[in-house]
Structure formats: structure tokens, C-alpha cells
Design a protein around this motif. Sequence first.
Motif, PDB file in Angstrom:
ATOM      1  N   VAL A 103       0.858  -1.197   0.000  1.00 34.01           N
ATOM      2  CA  VAL A 103       0.000   0.000   0.000  1.00 34.01           C
ATOM      3  C   VAL A 103       0.892   1.244   0.000  1.00 34.01           C
ATOM      4  CG1 VAL A 103      -1.957  -1.041   1.211  1.00 34.01           C
ATOM      5  CG2 VAL A 103      -0.081  -0.019   2.540  1.00 34.01           C
ATOM      6  N   THR A 104       0.295   2.390  -0.318  1.00 38.33           N
ATOM      7  CA  THR A 104       1.029   3.658  -0.218  1.00 38.33           C
ATOM      8  C   THR A 104       0.383   4.474   0.885  1.00 38.33           C
ATOM      9  OG1 THR A 104       1.466   3.541  -2.577  1.00 38.33           O
ATOM     10  CG2 THR A 104       1.832   5.672  -1.524  1.00 38.33           C
ATOM     11  N   ILE A 105       1.124   4.695   1.959  1.00 38.72           N
ATOM     12  CA  ILE A 105       0.531   5.404   3.104  1.00 38.72           C
ATOM     13  C   ILE A 105       1.345   6.624   3.523  1.00 38.72           C
ATOM     14  CG2 ILE A 105      -0.717   3.450   4.082  1.00 38.72           C
ATOM     15  CD1 ILE A 105       1.667   2.964   5.946  1.00 38.72           C
ATOM     16  N   ARG A 106       2.518   6.832   2.905  1.00 42.75           N
ATOM     17  CA  ARG A 106       3.407   7.882   3.407  1.00 42.75           C
ATOM     18  C   ARG A 106       2.799   9.284   3.351  1.00 42.75           C
ATOM     19  NH1 ARG A 106       8.560   8.926  -0.353  1.00 42.75           N
ATOM     20  NH2 ARG A 106       8.544  10.831   0.843  1.00 42.75           N
ATOM     21  N   ASP A 107       1.896   9.539   2.375  1.00 42.21           N
ATOM     22  CA  ASP A 107       1.308  10.880   2.262  1.00 42.21           C
ATOM     23  C   ASP A 107      -0.076  10.976   2.904  1.00 42.21           C
ATOM     24  OD1 ASP A 107       3.553  11.790   0.872  1.00 42.21           O
ATOM     25  OD2 ASP A 107       2.762  10.989  -1.024  1.00 42.21           O
ATOM     26  N   ASP A 108      -0.482   9.910   3.576  1.00 38.93           N
ATOM     27  CA  ASP A 108      -1.805   9.908   4.189  1.00 38.93           C
ATOM     28  C   ASP A 108      -1.778  10.704   5.509  1.00 38.93           C
ATOM     29  OD1 ASP A 108      -4.246   9.128   5.538  1.00 38.93           O
ATOM     30  OD2 ASP A 108      -4.374   7.488   4.093  1.00 38.93           O
ATOM     31  N   GLU A 109      -2.592  11.718   5.586  1.00 38.11           N
ATOM     32  CA  GLU A 109      -2.612  12.612   6.755  1.00 38.11           C
ATOM     33  C   GLU A 109      -2.998  11.886   8.055  1.00 38.11           C
ATOM     34  OE1 GLU A 109      -1.886  15.924   7.385  1.00 38.11           O
ATOM     35  OE2 GLU A 109      -0.842  15.789   5.459  1.00 38.11           O
ATOM     36  N   ARG A 110      -3.741  10.773   7.905  1.00 38.15           N
ATOM     37  CA  ARG A 110      -4.219  10.050   9.097  1.00 38.15           C
ATOM     38  C   ARG A 110      -3.069   9.452   9.909  1.00 38.15           C
ATOM     39  NH1 ARG A 110      -8.693   6.550   5.962  1.00 38.15           N
ATOM     40  NH2 ARG A 110      -7.066   6.747   4.387  1.00 38.15           N
ATOM     41  N   ILE A 111      -1.933   9.285   9.279  1.00 37.04           N
ATOM     42  CA  ILE A 111      -0.766   8.717   9.991  1.00 37.04           C
ATOM     43  C   ILE A 111      -0.403   9.577  11.203  1.00 37.04           C
ATOM     44  CG2 ILE A 111       1.738   8.317   9.818  1.00 37.04           C
ATOM     45  CD1 ILE A 111       1.370   7.364   7.021  1.00 37.04           C
ATOM     46  N   ARG A 112      -0.579  10.881  11.041  1.00 39.98           N
ATOM     47  CA  ARG A 112      -0.186  11.814  12.113  1.00 39.98           C
ATOM     48  C   ARG A 112      -0.969  11.606  13.410  1.00 39.98           C
ATOM     49  NH1 ARG A 112       3.005  15.697   9.791  1.00 39.98           N
ATOM     50  NH2 ARG A 112       2.855  15.774   7.531  1.00 39.98           N
ATOM     51  N   THR A 113      -2.146  10.999  13.315  1.00 39.61           N
ATOM     52  CA  THR A 113      -2.961  10.830  14.528  1.00 39.61           C
ATOM     53  C   THR A 113      -2.659   9.507  15.243  1.00 39.61           C
ATOM     54  OG1 THR A 113      -4.734   9.778  13.290  1.00 39.61           O
ATOM     55  CG2 THR A 113      -4.847  12.182  13.495  1.00 39.61           C
ATOM     56  N   ILE A 114      -1.837   8.672  14.621  1.00 42.00           N
ATOM     57  CA  ILE A 114      -1.568   7.348  15.192  1.00 42.00           C
ATOM     58  C   ILE A 114      -0.626   7.465  16.391  1.00 42.00           C
ATOM     59  CG2 ILE A 114      -0.429   5.120  14.734  1.00 42.00           C
ATOM     60  CD1 ILE A 114      -1.467   5.427  11.817  1.00 42.00           C
ATOM     61  N   ARG A 115      -1.026   6.841  17.491  1.00 39.67           N
ATOM     62  CA  ARG A 115      -0.192   6.863  18.690  1.00 39.67           C
ATOM     63  C   ARG A 115       0.162   5.448  19.165  1.00 39.67           C
ATOM     64  NH1 ARG A 115       0.696  10.846  17.158  1.00 39.67           N
ATOM     65  NH2 ARG A 115       0.457  12.988  17.901  1.00 39.67           N
TER      66      ARG A 115
END
Lengths: 249, 86
Positions: free
Chosen positions: B56-68
Motif C-alpha cells: 500500500v502507499t501510506i506515506r502521504d496519508d494525513e491520518r498517519i499523524r494521529t496514530i499513537r
Amino acid sequence: MRIFKIAFLNLVFYPLFIILTLVAFVNLGSLVLFLVLFLPKRKIFKLIRQAIRWYGAVIIRILPYPLIRLDYKNYGTNDPAGPYLFVCNHRAASDPFLMAVFPYEIVQVVNIWPFRLPALGIIAKIAGYLSVREIPYAEFAARTQKLISQGVSIAAFPEGTRSRNKSVGQFHSAIFRTALETHAAIVPVCITGNENVPPIGSGFLRPGIIKIHRLAAITYEQYKGFTPFKLKNYLRDIIAKEVKIMDRQ
Amino acid sequence: MVSEQEVIKLTNEVFIDSFEIEKSKLVPEANIFTDLGLDSLDVVDLVVALQKKFAVTIRDDERIRTIRTLGDLQQFILTIKKEIGK
């Protein structure tokens, strides 16, 4: 008796610290302005960093003596030649001054706030210190690689912020990525005692002993093949074990 | 369609293979930064490894920033896989 010692220490140390810092700041500034006309940039940096080392040595060894003493042990007498990456635990704001015990040209990796200190922040900028949170990693990597290639050692506090208790916090990996790129030897440095002189949240110096243990260098041969994550945790374990022993002594 | 159990298993494999983190630490509530010890640069390595593992391509997905937490990450991967499967 102890209260008199504390009062004496603070009444003597702080005025001398301010005077010395101002004198060093003015003289270093004048020296740089003068030398820039005659010497190559590299030579000027070397002289500035040497001057910082002398300044730091006076601050940590002479001004607070004998009420605050340094107990420096070097277990790296068989280390290969530098430059080195000094990796230190971080408990107190005085840690950067303690780098003056190492007889090398050193650039420190610092957080944002030291760069904002009056006089000291300007000196740090002039000396080419690296404000790791204010520059992108690519620039950090390029600058650290250049410094190592010039024979300049780098000192870092990879916890990033002062530990609020006696444990060693999680490490940031930037300096370990530099190690893997430059193959420089990593020197673990353990510092204890200065978290009490003064305690966090207080500006009052107290008598005590600051212990600095320079452990044997970890050479590239020992860490090649490690990932940055593994390397940072390997160094963290080494430092945490030694710090625990030092705290018990 | 990949199952939740499979996402959990494959995500944990990334942490074990790329970061040599012990399996016992890989619980859903483990904070990726404070408990597992990753920093922002390690997260870049993590994203690369996850992209490879799950294709998958996830590096530009903004949702990553909310992952803790690890659980957040596993749910995020599951959502991405579901979105791709639609």
C-alpha cells in the motif's frame, strides 16, 4: 553549616559566571571579527571551539570548586583515534558545559532553547552547533558528515530533553544514523550528580560531586549491520546500566 | 480481503523484523513512541516497511499523524486495506 556553604557557593559562582560569560562573549566576538580578515574559516572555527572548551573548563572545574567537584573517569584509554560521536545521558542543564572535559574539537547537538540563551546562544551559533529540531534531517546529516570528515567530534544528548527521574529516556536516532553513515566510533558518556546541583526547578547550586564516566568507544566494526533503531537502543542499554551503577556508588 | 487477525500478525512482524522489538511488547495499547521507542525518523522506516509488507502507499496519508498506539496503526492499515478493496 550547609546553608552557609550553599549561600557562599551561589554568591560566588553566579557573579563570576556572569562576568566570565560577558568577558568571553566580548573577547570571542572581537577575536572572530579580527581573525576573519586573516585566517581561513576552518581555522577560525577550530579556535572558537577551543575557546569554548577553555570557557567551559573554567565554569565546571574552577568557579564552583571545592564545593562542587568533578569526578571524571576515562575508560576509553585504548580507543581508536577520533573523531568521535559522544552520546550522553541528560539530566541537567549543565551537561553541555561538561563536554569541556574532552580534549577535542567538539560541536554539540542541542535543542532549541540553548540557542535562545543570551550570549551563550550566540556563541553556540557562531561555533556551528546544531539545533537538531530546527533543521531538517537531510541538512543535519550533511552537516554532521562534513564535521566528521573535518576531524570534528560531535556530542549529543539523544534523550532530547532532561530526564525528570533517574531513568534514561528513549533515544532519538538522528546521531546514530550519522554514525552508520560516517562509521565514526561512538563514545558512551554517563553523567550523574549534576541533577542535584541545582535540582530541577531550582536555580540554587548545592555542594556535590558530578560524576562523568567516559566508557570505551563502540567502533564501527562492533555496530556495522545494526539498524539505527537497534544501535540507539544498544547505546541506551550501555548508558543506562552504567548510570545505575554510578547512582548506587 | 485481508482479515483483522492477519493485519495484526503482519504489522507485528514488521516491528519484530525491522526493529527487533520483543513480541511480548506488541500489545494494542503500546504507544509507538514512549513504549516501543520509535522516533520520527524511525517512523519513516516503519512506513517504508509497512508499505512493502501490505503493498500500500501510506506515506502521504494525513491520518498517519494521529496514530499513537500499535492498535491505532493496525486499525489504520485495516481501513486502508478495506478502502483499496472497495
